[in-house]
Design an enzyme around this catalytic site. Structure first.
Site, mmCIF file in Angstrom:
data_model
loop_
_atom_site.group_PDB
_atom_site.id
_atom_site.type_symbol
_atom_site.label_atom_id
_atom_site.label_comp_id
_atom_site.label_asym_id
_atom_site.label_seq_id
_atom_site.Cartn_x
_atom_site.Cartn_y
_atom_site.Cartn_z
ATOM 1 N N HIS A 1 -2.030 -6.096 -8.127
ATOM 2 C CA HIS A 1 -1.980 -5.145 -9.039
ATOM 3 C C HIS A 1 -2.313 -5.785 -10.537
ATOM 4 O O HIS A 1 -1.910 -7.047 -10.616
ATOM 5 C CB HIS A 1 -0.382 -4.889 -9.183
ATOM 6 C CG HIS A 1 0.023 -4.108 -10.175
ATOM 7 N ND1 HIS A 1 -0.362 -2.684 -10.099
ATOM 8 C CD2 HIS A 1 0.466 -3.998 -11.343
ATOM 9 C CE1 HIS A 1 0.045 -2.002 -11.275
ATOM 10 N NE2 HIS A 1 0.333 -3.059 -12.081
ATOM 11 N N SER B 1 -1.156 -9.744 -10.239
ATOM 12 C CA SER B 1 0.016 -10.163 -9.379
ATOM 13 C C SER B 1 -0.335 -9.750 -7.962
ATOM 14 O O SER B 1 -0.665 -8.571 -7.552
ATOM 15 C CB SER B 1 1.324 -9.504 -9.765
ATOM 16 O OG SER B 1 1.700 -9.745 -11.279
ATOM 17 N N ASP C 1 4.773 -0.729 -6.809
ATOM 18 C CA ASP C 1 4.669 -2.056 -7.648
ATOM 19 C C ASP C 1 5.838 -2.660 -7.839
ATOM 20 O O ASP C 1 5.853 -3.630 -8.916
ATOM 21 C CB ASP C 1 3.800 -1.505 -8.923
ATOM 22 C CG ASP C 1 2.291 -0.905 -8.668
ATOM 23 O OD1 ASP C 1 1.816 -1.336 -7.844
ATOM 24 O OD2 ASP C 1 2.169 -0.167 -9.644
ATOM 25 N N ASN D 1 -0.649 -6.096 -1.728
ATOM 26 C CA ASN D 1 -1.323 -5.215 -3.066
ATOM 27 C C ASN D 1 -1.457 -6.603 -4.010
ATOM 28 O O ASN D 1 -0.991 -7.218 -4.542
ATOM 29 C CB ASN D 1 -0.404 -4.301 -3.417
ATOM 30 C CG ASN D 1 -1.093 -3.408 -4.543
ATOM 31 O OD1 ASN D 1 -2.681 -3.161 -4.593
ATOM 32 N ND2 ASN D 1 -0.708 -3.205 -5.718
HETATM 33 N N1 NHR Z 1 2.584 2.357 -1.817
HETATM 34 C C1 NHR Z 1 3.804 2.191 -2.002
HETATM 35 N N2 NHR Z 1 4.429 2.662 -1.128
HETATM 36 N N3 NHR Z 1 4.115 0.847 -2.417
HETATM 37 C C2 NHR Z 1 3.267 0.340 -3.329
HETATM 38 O O1 NHR Z 1 3.941 -0.618 -4.389
HETATM 39 C C3 NHR Z 1 1.946 0.498 -3.603
HETATM 40 C C4 NHR Z 1 1.750 1.810 -2.778
HETATM 41 C C5 NHR Z 1 0.370 2.194 -2.724
HETATM 42 C C6 NHR Z 1 -0.660 1.687 -3.628
HETATM 43 C C7 NHR Z 1 -0.973 0.026 -5.613
HETATM 44 C C8 NHR Z 1 -0.699 0.464 -6.911
HETATM 45 C C9 NHR Z 1 -1.384 -0.431 -8.062
HETATM 46 O O2 NHR Z 1 -1.764 -1.571 -7.733
HETATM 47 C C10 NHR Z 1 -0.153 0.540 -4.520
HETATM 48 C C11 NHR Z 1 1.043 0.343 -4.479
HETATM 49 C C12 NHR Z 1 -1.680 4.164 -7.251
HETATM 50 C C13 NHR Z 1 -0.729 4.558 -7.702
HETATM 51 C C14 NHR Z 1 -0.742 6.168 -8.047
HETATM 52 O O3 NHR Z 1 0.114 6.552 -8.942
HETATM 53 C C15 NHR Z 1 0.191 3.883 -8.185
HETATM 54 C C16 NHR Z 1 0.197 2.525 -8.046
HETATM 55 C C17 NHR Z 1 -0.734 1.787 -7.051
HETATM 56 C C18 NHR Z 1 -1.980 2.619 -6.673
HETATM 57 N N4 NHR Z 1 -1.292 6.899 -7.172
HETATM 58 C C19 NHR Z 1 -1.388 8.256 -7.396
HETATM 59 C C20 NHR Z 1 -0.922 9.059 -6.261
HETATM 60 O O4 NHR Z 1 -0.415 10.363 -6.480
HETATM 61 C C21 NHR Z 1 -2.851 8.672 -7.523
HETATM 62 C C22 NHR Z 1 -3.497 8.364 -8.919
HETATM 63 C C23 NHR Z 1 -5.159 8.430 -8.966
HETATM 64 O O5 NHR Z 1 -5.635 8.883 -7.863
HETATM 65 O O6 NHR Z 1 -5.733 8.350 -9.823
HETATM 66 O O7 NHR Z 1 -0.848 8.562 -5.100
HETATM 67 O O8 NHR Z 1 -1.393 0.004 -8.992
HETATM 68 C C1 GAR Z 2 -8.525 -4.352 -9.295
HETATM 69 O O1 GAR Z 2 -8.511 -4.751 -10.473
HETATM 70 C C2 GAR Z 2 -7.286 -4.166 -8.806
HETATM 71 O O2 GAR Z 2 -6.244 -4.848 -9.604
HETATM 72 C C3 GAR Z 2 -6.983 -2.683 -9.390
HETATM 73 O O3 GAR Z 2 -8.053 -2.061 -9.213
HETATM 74 C C4 GAR Z 2 -9.090 -2.801 -9.008
HETATM 75 C C5 GAR Z 2 -10.109 -2.394 -7.849
HETATM 76 O O4 GAR Z 2 -11.290 -3.197 -8.259
HETATM 77 N N1 GAR Z 2 -6.050 -1.983 -8.601
HETATM 78 C C6 GAR Z 2 -5.182 -0.689 -9.321
HETATM 79 O O5 GAR Z 2 -5.106 -0.223 -10.421
HETATM 80 C C7 GAR Z 2 -4.389 -0.232 -8.117
HETATM 81 N N2 GAR Z 2 -3.616 0.897 -8.817
HETATM 82 P P1 GAR Z 2 -12.401 -3.056 -6.984
HETATM 83 O O6 GAR Z 2 -12.269 -1.919 -6.223
HETATM 84 O O7 GAR Z 2 -13.772 -3.589 -7.338
HETATM 85 O O8 GAR Z 2 -11.916 -4.248 -5.864
#
Ligand code: NHR
Ligand code: GAR
Length: 217
Positions: free
Chosen positions: A105, A132, A141, A103
């Protein structure tokens, strides 16, 4: 060329960067949990199979994950690359793809896990921020970090200016890390992240001025 699956919820600028810089990998499919995601349109424009999987069509998160896993395998993908994917994946899926899923982040982890990272970095008065690339584990994360790209935060910055600066670095470093994965130069071991078979004690660290060719030389 190593087939990879890209999971994306948003505009897909990271997907585009991955497609444009592909060398030892190729994007075999794009999967989104958002209907109308820009990432799906970009994939279609590049002739890449693109699928919207509607979370609302599944009784629970695990069955959504199972469908994602089925699609990834149907396209023969060997790595899963999250590129702005906004849906948390369950532990069964994460274990299946452990060491094969990364991922990007938008923060210097372990700072600012979760959402709204740019606003939080600005509110904290940080002078350094970034992105990252990490292996995905059960800890949201919290998986082992492979590489971090730093950017300065400057007086007068807002969320938009910071997001643009961070994303420019994401677009540079994410294809670089995926290339290292495809070449099997970066792997995950019980001891942590290995580069060319040797454990890295800390994430690789770069900034906008770093020549990436020198990072894993
Ligand atoms: N899944 C796991 N198991 N572990 C990780 O480290 C993950 C993952 C899925 C996605 C990306 C992450 C980021 O880069 C990612 C990492 C979504 C949420 C979240 O709270 C948190 C972190 C990340 C992506 N999602 C909500 C949910 O209930 C929905 C939020 C929304 O739709 O706006 O899934 O930040
Ligand atoms: C990126 O900046 C990524 O780091 C972030 O969303 C953007 C996606 O842009 N990811 C998150 O916030 C995950 N929770 P993109 O759709 O243009 O690639």
């Amino acid at each position: 060329m190593v087939p990879i699956a890209v999971l994306a919820s948003g505009h897909g600028t990271n997907l585009q960067a991955l497609v444009d810089a592909a060398r030892d990998y190729r994007v075999a499919c794009v999967i989104s949990d958002r209907r109308g995601a820009g990432a799906l349109a970009r994939a279609e424009a590049d002739g890449i199979p693109a699928t919207f999987v509607d979370p609302a069509a599944f009784p629970d998160r695990a069955s959504f994950d199972t469908e994602i896993d089925r699609l990834i395998n149907a396209h023969g993908a060997r790595f899963v690359v999250l590129a702005g994917f906004m849906r948390i994946l369950g532990s069964a899926f994460v274990h299946t793809w452990q060491g094969k899923m990364v991922n990007v982040h938008p923060s210097l982890l372990p700072k600012y896990r979760g959402l709204d990272t740019h606003r939080r970095a600005l509110a904290a008065g940080d002078c350094e921020h970034g992105a990252s690339v990490h292996f995905v584990t059960d800890e949201l994360d919290g998986g082992p970090v492979i590489l971090q790209a730093t950017v300065p935060l400057r007086a007068g910055d807002d969320v938009a200016s910071v997001a643009a600066r961070v994303q420019a670095q994401e677009h540079r470093v994410y294809p670089f890390v995926v290339q290292l994965l495809a070449q099997q130069r970066v792997t995950l071991s019980p001891d942590g992240v290995l580069l060319d078979g040797r454990r890295i004690d800390a994430p690789l660290r770069v900034d906008a001025a770093t020549d990436l060719a020198c990072v894993a030389a």
